[in-house]
Design a protein around this motif. Structure first.
Motif, PDB file in Angstrom:
ATOM      1  N   HIS A  87      31.894  40.712 -29.477  1.00 35.85           N
ATOM      2  CA  HIS A  87      31.548  39.758 -28.418  1.00 35.85           C
ATOM      3  C   HIS A  87      32.796  39.157 -27.776  1.00 35.85           C
ATOM      4  CE1 HIS A  87      30.527  35.745 -26.853  1.00 35.85           C
ATOM      5  NE2 HIS A  87      29.359  36.275 -26.517  1.00 35.85           N
ATOM      6  N   THR A 137      16.758  40.295 -26.675  1.00 32.46           N
ATOM      7  CA  THR A 137      17.275  39.089 -27.337  1.00 32.46           C
ATOM      8  C   THR A 137      18.073  39.453 -28.586  1.00 32.46           C
ATOM      9  OG1 THR A 137      15.193  38.859 -28.570  1.00 32.46           O
ATOM     10  CG2 THR A 137      15.393  37.631 -26.498  1.00 32.46           C
ATOM     11  N   GLU A 142      22.517  40.220 -26.071  1.00 32.75           N
ATOM     12  CA  GLU A 142      23.200  38.945 -25.866  1.00 32.75           C
ATOM     13  C   GLU A 142      24.663  39.154 -25.486  1.00 32.75           C
ATOM     14  OE1 GLU A 142      21.799  36.087 -25.640  1.00 32.75           O
ATOM     15  OE2 GLU A 142      19.823  36.779 -26.264  1.00 32.75           O
ATOM     16  N   LYS A 145      24.670  40.193 -21.823  1.00 33.06           N
ATOM     17  CA  LYS A 145      24.362  39.068 -20.926  1.00 33.06           C
ATOM     18  C   LYS A 145      25.572  38.150 -20.770  1.00 33.06           C
ATOM     19  CE  LYS A 145      20.338  38.237 -23.075  1.00 33.06           C
ATOM     20  NZ  LYS A 145      19.060  37.556 -23.426  1.00 33.06           N
ATOM     21  N   ASP A 146      26.235  37.830 -21.874  1.00 31.07           N
ATOM     22  CA  ASP A 146      27.424  36.968 -21.796  1.00 31.07           C
ATOM     23  C   ASP A 146      28.559  37.663 -21.053  1.00 31.07           C
ATOM     24  OD1 ASP A 146      26.047  35.068 -23.206  1.00 31.07           O
ATOM     25  OD2 ASP A 146      27.058  35.430 -25.112  1.00 31.07           O
TER      26      ASP A 146
END
Length: 301
Positions: A87, A137, A142, A145-146
């Motif tokens: 991430h 989700t 995630e 999306k970020d």
């Protein structure tokens, strides 16, 4: 055109650099280790440290466009540490580029940022295109999306911003096809789970040419980078086994076994996204490879 590339030493980045140079463009590339700088004509490397928001500003000199591909591999054990790396590496790279462009003079007019179709919710019945908003989700969704939110900020700097949601990029030597072929070539291929998961794929060469067109035409918006004809996993493996002249005789590997062995990383092989691109045809891109059978023949010819 002079293009700055992050992730230039990855398999997509390496091929893209070669393609740009072959078409008489210049490449600047960013690396975190000085040992990875191997300059040649029209190919010049610079250091950066996205974790510390550090970048050699000379890398932006006379650059017209950026391709942002950098990020920690997802093909690793999904420990909490690695998930944070997956991430944060993506967000840090985008933030470092954004901060450099926001606070310094430059002539960058467009940027192409990587993302993935993993942003869409896993489904065996839904069909997604660039206008779909049924996002997942789970961890990968995630991350995407970020990542996209961080990259869409470049529009605020009056820079044309394209987001490329990559499907399964097919290459004989890299990625998911390479891993599947290693197993199938030994006669050990088997459907994973029920085998009905959709696999939205794209030939490696189409990926490079799509990125090039987005750069050349200074396109903006969301683009699903997938070939027109997705297939289900059982069909994918059947065609791959036929191409490799190997039997596909083993029974399906149950979903619970895969989840036990891979944990949350099992989403990489069990998730299902039937994705189409309506934006690429709209901008005039014609896929060179539209059918999986002919694509596999090309890759293994």
């Amino acid at each position: 055109m002079k293009v700055l590339i992050t992730g230039a030493t990855g398999f997509i980045g390496t091929a893209l650099c070669s393609y740009l140079i072959k078409n008489n463009h210049s490449v600047h590339y960013l690396v975190t280790d000085a040992a990875d700088i191997k300059d040649k004509e029209n190919y010049k490397g610079f250091l950066w440290n996205p974790e510390k928001n550090e970048i050699d500003l000379n890398s932006l000199d006379q650059v017209d466009a950026i391709v942002n591909l950098a990020g920690h591999t997802i093909n690793c054990a999904w420990t909490e540490e690695n998930k944070n790396q997956i991430h944060n590496s993506r967000i840090n790279c985008s933030n470092t580029l954004f901060n450099a462009l926001q606070t310094n003079e430059h002539q960058v007019k467009s940027i192409v940022n990587a993302s993935a179709i993993g942003i869409y919710q896993s489904s065996e019945t839904a069909v997604y295109n660039e206008n779909s908003s049924d996002f997942g989700t789970d961890f990968l969704a995630e991350v995407c999306k970020d990542w996209e939110a961080a990259n869409l900020r470049f529009e605020g700097l009056v820079i044309k911003t394209a987001i490329t949601r990559f499907g399964l990029i097919l290459s004989k030597d890299h990625g998911v096809l390479h891993e599947l072929a290693k197993v199938v070539s030994k006669g050990l291929g088997a459907n994973l789970g029920n085998g009905k998961q959709w696999m939205s794929w794209v030939h490696f060469n189409d990926v490079i040419e799509i990125i090039y067109q987005l750069l050349k035409d200074r396109q903006s918006g969301i683009f699903n980078v997938v070939a027109p004809n997705a297939v289900k996993q059982n069909e994918f493996l059947k065609l791959l086994a036929a191409q490799l002249n190997k039997p596909l005789w083993l029974p399906n590997i149950p979903e619970f076994v895969i989840k036990f062995g891979l944990g949350k990383r099992s989403a990489l092989v069990l998730s299902s996204q039937h994705v189409q691109s309506i934006k690429l045809p709209e901008i005039g891109y014609q896929f060179r490879f539209t059918e999986l059978s002919s694509t596999l023949k090309d890759l293994y010819k």
